[in-house]
Motif scaffolding. Structure first.
Motif, PDB file in Angstrom:
ATOM      1  N   ASP A 135     -12.052 -10.238  -4.538  1.00 43.73           N
ATOM      2  CA  ASP A 135     -11.773  -8.887  -5.322  1.00 43.73           C
ATOM      3  C   ASP A 135     -12.961  -8.700  -6.311  1.00 43.73           C
ATOM      4  OD1 ASP A 135      -9.470  -8.173  -4.466  1.00 43.73           O
ATOM      5  OD2 ASP A 135      -8.163  -8.770  -5.890  1.00 43.73           O
ATOM      6  N   LEU A 150     -14.571   4.866  -3.319  1.00 39.26           N
ATOM      7  CA  LEU A 150     -14.624   5.225  -4.708  1.00 39.26           C
ATOM      8  C   LEU A 150     -15.099   6.634  -4.587  1.00 39.26           C
ATOM      9  CD1 LEU A 150     -15.728   2.345  -6.934  1.00 39.26           C
ATOM     10  CD2 LEU A 150     -13.457   2.618  -5.769  1.00 39.26           C
ATOM     11  N   LYS A 209     -10.548   4.654  -7.126  1.00 37.53           N
ATOM     12  CA  LYS A 209     -10.249   4.362  -5.556  1.00 37.53           C
ATOM     13  C   LYS A 209      -9.736   5.469  -4.647  1.00 37.53           C
ATOM     14  CE  LYS A 209      -8.305   0.860  -2.455  1.00 37.53           C
ATOM     15  NZ  LYS A 209      -8.522  -0.523  -2.227  1.00 37.53           N
ATOM     16  N   GLY A 233      -8.890   2.846   1.420  1.00 36.55           N
ATOM     17  CA  GLY A 233      -9.293   1.341   1.476  1.00 36.55           C
ATOM     18  C   GLY A 233      -9.010   0.882   3.143  1.00 36.55           C
ATOM     19  N   ASN A 258     -14.474  -3.344   0.895  1.00 39.04           N
ATOM     20  CA  ASN A 258     -13.628  -2.509   1.710  1.00 39.04           C
ATOM     21  C   ASN A 258     -12.988  -1.188   0.931  1.00 39.04           C
ATOM     22  OD1 ASN A 258     -11.685  -3.879   0.112  1.00 39.04           O
ATOM     23  ND2 ASN A 258     -10.131  -3.274   1.246  1.00 39.04           N
ATOM     24  N   ASP A 259     -13.423  -0.784  -0.355  1.00 39.99           N
ATOM     25  CA  ASP A 259     -13.094   0.315  -1.074  1.00 39.99           C
ATOM     26  C   ASP A 259     -13.939   1.507  -1.028  1.00 39.99           C
ATOM     27  OD1 ASP A 259     -10.822  -1.143  -1.952  1.00 39.99           O
ATOM     28  OD2 ASP A 259     -11.616  -1.288  -3.753  1.00 39.99           O
ATOM     29  N   TRP A 307       0.918  -1.360   0.040  1.00 40.94           N
ATOM     30  CA  TRP A 307       0.096  -0.045   0.020  1.00 40.94           C
ATOM     31  C   TRP A 307       0.832   1.140  -0.060  1.00 40.94           C
ATOM     32  CZ3 TRP A 307      -5.079   1.061  -0.669  1.00 40.94           C
ATOM     33  CH2 TRP A 307      -5.610   2.313  -0.134  1.00 40.94           C
ATOM     34  N   LYS A 367     -17.285   0.452  -2.770  1.00 39.50           N
ATOM     35  CA  LYS A 367     -17.406  -0.756  -3.470  1.00 39.50           C
ATOM     36  C   LYS A 367     -17.090  -1.715  -2.340  1.00 39.50           C
ATOM     37  CE  LYS A 367     -14.573  -2.761  -6.644  1.00 39.50           C
ATOM     38  NZ  LYS A 367     -13.159  -2.468  -7.299  1.00 39.50           N
TER      39      LYS A 367
END
Ligand code: BTN
Length: 325
Positions: A322, A184, A189, A192, A181-182, A128, A178
């Motif tokens: 994912d 947007l 993105k 996270g 865990n995202d 990350w 999303k």
């Protein structure tokens, strides 16, 4: 225990640009003028700018860009979360530091926050990127009275808290979630969430809610290959964001929604989550550890599991994956 340096800073932040004399600070804080002078130097090294007003003392001209405990505390409205903040210029990962703190028995709501991480990680051990001084790279340690199988629902609780904090601090965009865990903005993105836990078979000792939020990056701060998939709050708002204010708002919503979840269960969170989701109703491709499922995301269950209706009409439950929309 707040340090003398933090108390001096707090006084200047409260003074709202009015000068304060070294003698006055020394008298209030029961330390020598020399000690005050040393702390003033240290604050300048941290990035705070002061000038001196004749016969009146020091005046705060500009705040540091760092996410220190005192700046966050000026905006904090919580009962527990963020009352202890460990702020670092650089760490390997705030998740790693948080794991160490849990071993020494740290309090519910303790925050670990860093200006940059050298080994920041996302879900599935992906690296990350944690740009220096631009984002919010933080882990909050919480100790809710829940069972281990409920831990993944906290990712959804956190997503809802992030959305509310973004909405409060920014006016020019609508963030969405999303699954799972995202966060947007305009399809790219911006944040996270990484939820980890320390647990025994039947009891959670602590949850580590890691959030990586792109706050003040400019377009050029992202590598070329990420331009079409990553963004920051500042890019979308067309304005620099006060990171300390944003963190305080986020902690406020996280405490509020965590308490609701623990008292009332997932149902009220589910409603808020659905209202902010950009996954539901879309054709998605979910890659799980075992298979790839394609179809329409029709909703989440009473416990936050994603349901996908495939081309054959079969409804499949997805616990972790994912997602490509
Ligand atoms: C993801 O989208 O995969 C989750 C990213 C989580 C990144 C944050 S940054 C703060 C905390 N420390 C880490 O090493 N990871 C989380």
């Amino acid at each position: 225990m707040t340090s003398i340096k933090d108390k001096i800073l707090q006084r200047f932040l409260e003074a709202g640009g009015e000068p304060i004399s070294g003698q006055q600070l020394a008298d209030e804080l029961l330390v020598s003028r020399t000690a005050i002078w040393k702390h003033m130097k240290a604050l300048q090294q941290d990035g705070y700018t002061f000038d001196t007003v004749k016969k009146k003392g020091y005046r705060l001209l500009a705040k540091s860009n760092k996410l220190d405990e005192v700046q966050i505390a000026t905006h904090l409205t919580t009962a527990r979360y963020g009352h202890k903040i460990h702020h670092y210029d650089e760490v390997d990962s705030t998740q790693i530091v948080a794991h160490e703190l849990i071993r020494s028995g740290t309090a519910d709501g303790t925050v670990v926050i860093a200006e940059t991480q050298t080994a920041g990680r996302g879900r599935m051990q992906r690296p990350w990127d944690s740009a220096q001084g631009r984002g919010v790279w933080m882990t909050i340690i919480i100790r809710p009275n829940i069972l281990p199988h409920q831990a993944p629902q906290f990712t959804l609780v956190t997503a809802v808290a992030l959305i509310h904090a973004m909405r409060e601090v920014c006016q020019n965009f609508t963030p969405s979630i999303k699954w799972p865990n995202d966060i947007l903005i305009n399809g790219k993105k911006c944040a996270g969430i990484l939820t980890e836990m320390v647990a025994e078979a039947d009891r959670i000792q602590a949850l580590l809610i890691g959030t990586g939020i792109n706050v003040n990056q400019e377009q050029g701060d992202f590598p070329e290959e990420l331009h079409h998939i990553a963004t920051s709050m500042a890019i979308e708002e067309s304005e620099k964001i006060d990171r300390a204010l944003f963190v305080a708002k986020y902690l406020g919503y996280l405490e509020q929604f965590s308490d609701i979840y623990v008292k009332e269960g997932f149902a009220p969170i589910k409603t808020l989550w659905e209202e902010a989701s950009s996954t539901i109703g879309k054709h998605v491709r979910a890659t799980t550890l075992r298979e790839v499922i394609e179809g329409e995301a029709i909703g989440i269950t009473e416990v936050g599991v994603l349901e996908i209706r495939t081309a054959t009409g079969e409804i499949k439950s997805v616990y972790s994956a994912d997602i490509e929309v």
